[in-house]
Scaffold this motif. Sequence first.
Motif: not given
Length: 241
Positions: A30-36, A196-203, A231-241
């Motif tokens: 949801l954050r990656y796609k910028n969906i409220p 695939a990267d979201i799966i890894v980062a979520s765990f 984890l840092a890369d995925v958080e940044q890509e998904c606007n969570l960093a």
Amino acid sequence: MQPLVLYDILSELPGNDSWSPSPIKPRFVLRYKNIPFVTLWVEYAEISIAMKSIGATPIGRKDRHGADVYTIPVLSDPNTGAIITDSLEIASYLEKTYPEKPIFPNNSEPLIRALDSTHFSLILPAFKPLFARSAEILSPASGEFFTEARSANVPLPWGVGHDDDWDPLEKMYNTVYEWYQKTDGKWIMGDAFSYADIIVASFLLWHKRVVKEDEWARISSWNGGKWTQVLADVEQECNLA
């Protein structure tokens, strides 16, 4: 566009951060796609009651008492009326309904579904210490319910104090490290970020949120510090960093 509603599991962590990998996955999407969206928090012990009340679908198996099992995450989309259960099905729904910024690039959903299953089978033998720590961050009633429910598939005792307790998790990450080593970019699909990267980062975020500081330092040291970077890369890509 009305905000979507993501049902997540309440904890006693400071700030009540999302901690379970299953609802973390759609949160990343949801954050990656910028969906409220908004989050509604549910006690672990009350998941079945709460999800049944909103018309969510049970997952197709019974608990030890013969009752239908309901789970979280569940996503409710008031724009379409859809109520979707299961993180992978939520990801598929979001991709079809909100296709901007794809998470299954190049028609990769079938392959990523297979990777999701493989990843789960790899991490399953490593669940005992992670479940032990997860039970500790829930309310007493939910922690007891969590232990009873999860021990049906991951038998007690759940140890955390010995190397043997953590060795299966390190073994699993050695395998996932090989996946990343076989690509030319920083993502599993090379230069293309994907689910695939979201799966890894979520765990990884689950580990970071529930384990003790020294235990997270141990995980962070594996494979040359690869996992803190992922984890840092995925958080940044998904606007969570």
